[in-house]
Design a protein around this motif. Structure first.
Motif, mmCIF file in Angstrom:
data_model
loop_
_atom_site.group_PDB
_atom_site.id
_atom_site.type_symbol
_atom_site.label_atom_id
_atom_site.label_comp_id
_atom_site.label_asym_id
_atom_site.label_seq_id
_atom_site.Cartn_x
_atom_site.Cartn_y
_atom_site.Cartn_z
ATOM 1 N N HIS A 209 -20.797 -62.071 -17.004
ATOM 2 C CA HIS A 209 -20.388 -62.267 -18.398
ATOM 3 C C HIS A 209 -18.910 -61.939 -18.550
ATOM 4 O O HIS A 209 -18.454 -60.877 -18.123
ATOM 5 C CB HIS A 209 -21.221 -61.376 -19.330
ATOM 6 N N ARG A 210 -18.172 -62.866 -19.162
ATOM 7 C CA ARG A 210 -16.769 -62.658 -19.470
ATOM 8 C C ARG A 210 -16.533 -62.969 -20.945
ATOM 9 O O ARG A 210 -17.184 -63.848 -21.516
ATOM 10 C CB ARG A 210 -15.881 -63.559 -18.602
ATOM 11 N N VAL A 211 -15.584 -62.251 -21.543
ATOM 12 C CA VAL A 211 -15.215 -62.457 -22.944
ATOM 13 C C VAL A 211 -13.757 -62.884 -23.003
ATOM 14 O O VAL A 211 -12.904 -62.307 -22.326
ATOM 15 C CB VAL A 211 -15.418 -61.169 -23.767
ATOM 16 N N ALA A 212 -13.479 -63.925 -23.803
ATOM 17 C CA ALA A 212 -12.110 -64.405 -24.001
ATOM 18 C C ALA A 212 -11.919 -64.740 -25.474
ATOM 19 O O ALA A 212 -12.865 -65.120 -26.160
ATOM 20 C CB ALA A 212 -11.826 -65.634 -23.131
ATOM 21 N N ALA A 213 -10.708 -64.606 -25.950
ATOM 22 C CA ALA A 213 -10.418 -64.923 -27.344
ATOM 23 C C ALA A 213 -10.655 -66.404 -27.606
ATOM 24 O O ALA A 213 -10.656 -67.222 -26.700
ATOM 25 C CB ALA A 213 -8.971 -64.555 -27.669
ATOM 26 N N GLY A 214 -10.856 -66.724 -28.886
ATOM 27 C CA GLY A 214 -11.021 -68.127 -29.238
ATOM 28 C C GLY A 214 -12.219 -68.413 -30.107
ATOM 29 O O GLY A 214 -12.554 -69.572 -30.336
ATOM 30 N N GLY A 215 -12.898 -67.344 -30.593
ATOM 31 C CA GLY A 215 -14.057 -67.570 -31.440
ATOM 32 C C GLY A 215 -15.140 -68.335 -30.708
ATOM 33 O O GLY A 215 -15.499 -67.997 -29.580
ATOM 34 N N HIS A 216 -15.664 -69.389 -31.348
ATOM 35 C CA HIS A 216 -16.757 -70.158 -30.760
ATOM 36 C C HIS A 216 -16.283 -71.085 -29.647
ATOM 37 O O HIS A 216 -17.100 -71.696 -28.964
ATOM 38 C CB HIS A 216 -17.453 -70.963 -31.861
ATOM 39 N N ARG A 217 -14.967 -71.190 -29.455
ATOM 40 C CA ARG A 217 -14.436 -72.043 -28.395
ATOM 41 C C ARG A 217 -13.509 -71.242 -27.464
ATOM 42 O O ARG A 217 -12.309 -71.539 -27.354
ATOM 43 C CB ARG A 217 -13.689 -73.247 -29.001
ATOM 44 N N PRO A 218 -14.046 -70.239 -26.773
ATOM 45 C CA PRO A 218 -13.202 -69.437 -25.884
ATOM 46 C C PRO A 218 -12.641 -70.222 -24.707
ATOM 47 O O PRO A 218 -11.641 -69.811 -24.113
ATOM 48 C CB PRO A 218 -14.151 -68.326 -25.410
ATOM 49 N N HIS A 219 -13.249 -71.354 -24.379
ATOM 50 C CA HIS A 219 -12.739 -72.171 -23.278
ATOM 51 C C HIS A 219 -11.430 -72.867 -23.636
ATOM 52 O O HIS A 219 -10.758 -73.416 -22.754
ATOM 53 C CB HIS A 219 -13.783 -73.208 -22.844
ATOM 54 N N ASP A 220 -11.052 -72.849 -24.913
ATOM 55 C CA ASP A 220 -9.761 -73.408 -25.317
ATOM 56 C C ASP A 220 -8.613 -72.421 -25.094
ATOM 57 O O ASP A 220 -7.444 -72.809 -25.192
ATOM 58 C CB ASP A 220 -9.786 -73.804 -26.796
ATOM 59 N N SER A 221 -8.938 -71.167 -24.823
ATOM 60 C CA SER A 221 -7.902 -70.159 -24.603
ATOM 61 C C SER A 221 -7.473 -70.149 -23.139
ATOM 62 O O SER A 221 -8.194 -70.612 -22.253
ATOM 63 C CB SER A 221 -8.417 -68.770 -24.995
ATOM 64 N N ARG A 222 -6.303 -69.593 -22.891
ATOM 65 C CA ARG A 222 -5.806 -69.510 -21.518
ATOM 66 C C ARG A 222 -6.747 -68.663 -20.650
ATOM 67 O O ARG A 222 -7.089 -69.042 -19.531
ATOM 68 C CB ARG A 222 -4.402 -68.915 -21.510
#
Length: 244
Positions: A209-222
């Motif tokens: 499990h990984r967490v990244a910024a971007g709300g419901h679309r974290p794959h849009d973040s770097r």
């Protein structure tokens, strides 16, 4: 040069390549396919969603269609994660890895607190969706999920999008099972307890499990994009017999 296949499965909003702007560049290193789920067409009228049809689309994309090998990696967002998991259960031999972004796999966690509360909130709306207009359903859906108001759809595509949303089956009705033995990454945005609960459940069954910024679309973040690319690259290195 032979490239491993990576199949991208969108959620309930944009579809095809438009749903994965950060991942377009992966086509330089992989045989990237950006799918359209059942009922998603830029011109044709939307139709009722189907977990089975979506799964069949994913499995067809993993077939040996003349490229010299079958199988590949699956990257899926939101409702698309349902078909990804169902495909992996049906044909685990074809799935090198699963990357599930904010997965709407509510049927796995239906009895856990955040998921149960979400179902209680949304079930009454889905119960009457056939009596509502597309616009009324979309408006109420957005209010319940995001606690905000949505501008009325105006363009033909906006109106088709509203209809597609109303025609989606509730994700908690999907016949999901845990996928044994398939390397899995769950990427969430850290904004919504529902998706963190699902991620926690999958982590307990062996997923990373990984967490990244971007709300419901974290794959849009770097950071989210980097997590996806790094995971697939690592799986390819550690399982060369399968992913080569």
């Amino acid at each position: 040069m032979f490239k491993q296949r990576v199949v991208f499965v969108h959620g309930a909003g944009s579809f095809g390549a438009a749903a994965w702007p950060r991942q377009h560049g992966m086509a330089l290193s992989y045989d990237a396919l950006f799918l359209r789920r059942h009922g998603y067409d830029p011109v044709a009228e939307p139709v009722e969603s189907s977990f089975a049809e979506d799964t069949a689309i994913v499995l067809r994309s993993l077939a040996d269609d003349g490229r010299g090998a079958a199988g590949g990696h699956i990257v899926a967002h939101a409702q698309g994660a349902i078909a990804a998991m169902m495909a992996a259960v049906e044909r685990p031999d074809l799935v090198y890895s699963l990357t599930l972004v904010e997965p709407a796999c509510l049927s796995l966690t239906a009895e856990l607190p955040a998921t149960a509360a979400h179902i209680r909130l949304m079930q009454p709306l889905f119960d009457v969706r056939r009596q509502l207009s597309d616009e009324d359903f979309q408006r109420e859906f957005v209010r319940r999920v995001y606690a905000t108001d949505l501008q009325e759809p105006v363009t033909a595509e906006e109106k088709r999008s509203a209809r597609r949303l109303r025609l989606q089956s509730p994700s908690w009705e999907a016949p999901l099972h845990i996928v044994p033995g398939v390397p899995t990454l769950v990427l969430t945005g850290g904004w919504e307890p529902l998706y963190e609960e699902i991620a926690g459940y999958l982590r307990e069954t062996g997923a990373l499990h990984r967490v990244a910024a971007g709300g419901h679309r974290p794959h849009d973040s770097r950071d989210g994009d980097r997590a996806i690319r790094s995971f697939i690259s690592e799986v390819s290195r550690t399982e060369p017999a399968r992913a080569s």
